[in-house]
Motif scaffolding. Sequence first.
Motif, PDB file in Angstrom:
ATOM      1  N   LEU A 106       5.057 -16.665 -39.952  1.00  0.00           N
ATOM      2  CA  LEU A 106       4.746 -17.352 -41.582  1.00  0.00           C
ATOM      3  C   LEU A 106       6.486 -17.992 -41.770  1.00  0.00           C
ATOM      4  O   LEU A 106       6.602 -18.916 -42.519  1.00  0.00           O
ATOM      5  CB  LEU A 106       4.936 -16.106 -42.270  1.00  0.00           C
ATOM      6  CG  LEU A 106       3.514 -15.730 -42.234  1.00  0.00           C
ATOM      7  CD1 LEU A 106       3.488 -14.250 -43.013  1.00  0.00           C
ATOM      8  CD2 LEU A 106       2.435 -16.639 -43.061  1.00  0.00           C
ATOM      9  N   VAL A 120       2.999 -17.082 -52.308  1.00  0.00           N
ATOM     10  CA  VAL A 120       1.984 -16.385 -51.349  1.00  0.00           C
ATOM     11  C   VAL A 120       2.632 -16.325 -49.932  1.00  0.00           C
ATOM     12  O   VAL A 120       2.464 -14.972 -49.496  1.00  0.00           O
ATOM     13  CB  VAL A 120       0.848 -17.137 -51.294  1.00  0.00           C
ATOM     14  CG1 VAL A 120      -0.277 -16.446 -50.483  1.00  0.00           C
ATOM     15  CG2 VAL A 120      -0.055 -17.141 -52.886  1.00  0.00           C
ATOM     16  N   SER A 124       3.727 -12.672 -48.370  1.00  0.00           N
ATOM     17  CA  SER A 124       2.739 -12.469 -47.172  1.00  0.00           C
ATOM     18  C   SER A 124       3.831 -12.097 -46.040  1.00  0.00           C
ATOM     19  O   SER A 124       3.635 -11.087 -45.225  1.00  0.00           O
ATOM     20  CB  SER A 124       2.106 -13.462 -46.651  1.00  0.00           C
ATOM     21  OG  SER A 124       0.783 -13.785 -47.654  1.00  0.00           O
ATOM     22  N   TYR A 125       4.931 -12.815 -45.926  1.00  0.00           N
ATOM     23  CA  TYR A 125       5.887 -12.407 -44.913  1.00  0.00           C
ATOM     24  C   TYR A 125       6.491 -10.937 -45.148  1.00  0.00           C
ATOM     25  O   TYR A 125       6.726 -10.211 -44.486  1.00  0.00           O
ATOM     26  CB  TYR A 125       7.042 -13.610 -45.143  1.00  0.00           C
ATOM     27  CG  TYR A 125       8.314 -13.067 -44.198  1.00  0.00           C
ATOM     28  CD1 TYR A 125       8.358 -13.151 -42.911  1.00  0.00           C
ATOM     29  CD2 TYR A 125       9.336 -12.238 -45.024  1.00  0.00           C
ATOM     30  CE1 TYR A 125       9.478 -12.683 -42.134  1.00  0.00           C
ATOM     31  CE2 TYR A 125      10.447 -12.066 -44.429  1.00  0.00           C
ATOM     32  CZ  TYR A 125      10.484 -12.274 -42.762  1.00  0.00           C
ATOM     33  OH  TYR A 125      11.664 -11.653 -42.328  1.00  0.00           O
TER      34      TYR A 125
END
Length: 284
Positions: A106, A120, A124-125
Amino acid sequence: MRTTSNPVFRNLPRQEGGGYAGFGSGVTTAGQFGNQYSQQPYGQPPQPYQQAPATRAMTIDDVVIKTGVTLGVLALSAIIAYGLTNANTSLAPLFVIVGGLVGLVLVLIATFANKMDNPVLVLSYAVAEGLFLGALSFMFTNIEFGGVGGSALIGQAVLGTFGVFAGMLVVYKTGAIRVTPRFTRVIVGAMIGILVLVLGNLIAGFFISGGLGLRDGGPLAIVFSLVCIAIAAFSFLLDFDAADQLIRAQAPERAAWGVALGLTVTLVWLYVEILRLLSYFQND
């Protein structure tokens, strides 16, 4: 023009005359960085960013809020991962490997695909790194995995991490250490050297027990961890400076997500190194 040791900040588009190129506005998709700043000689403040009507300039409040949200998601994910691994120890290696690899991918996407302002992707990371840190912290404190036992080590590492962060913020704000091109080159060179040594130690570990001795808990490993902590701490200065330039250049408020991602990457590295160092002394 100064650059930063953090790969997320370092990849921000820059113009030849100085200043950072703009992040994608509210009308474009994340990662499209048009509408560049007016060129200015080094040392002069850039002209105001020509923004789309729906986009406002980034402020320090945006940086604080988005960094806080990112760290909050990471902390929640880490707590959940720690609880799950505590209930089922076989999950620990899985979370470490998957979380670490997903987090790395990511960051690479954010860096090279110019998606640093994508919330996002940033969150998400945070989830992936939370799984990684929660499971890794469990392994460092669980005797079954060769850990030292006791969860107090985690609290000490967290306090140490944010203590260093706060200390370097004070150093930056007071100007005790100036961020200059030479300072930047030294930090970036040191980080490259650390990466080479870590990879060399990993490869040597396949042929020699303990590899090069950089992670075996001995005197050399302690010195190496101290060096890593110092470089991570100094890299905060470059990251603060990069964020400061974006604010002065009136980058769109979405750019604060990129700042949050960059600071979180450095915080994760610092926490892991402090946790590792503390475990060495516990083993002694």
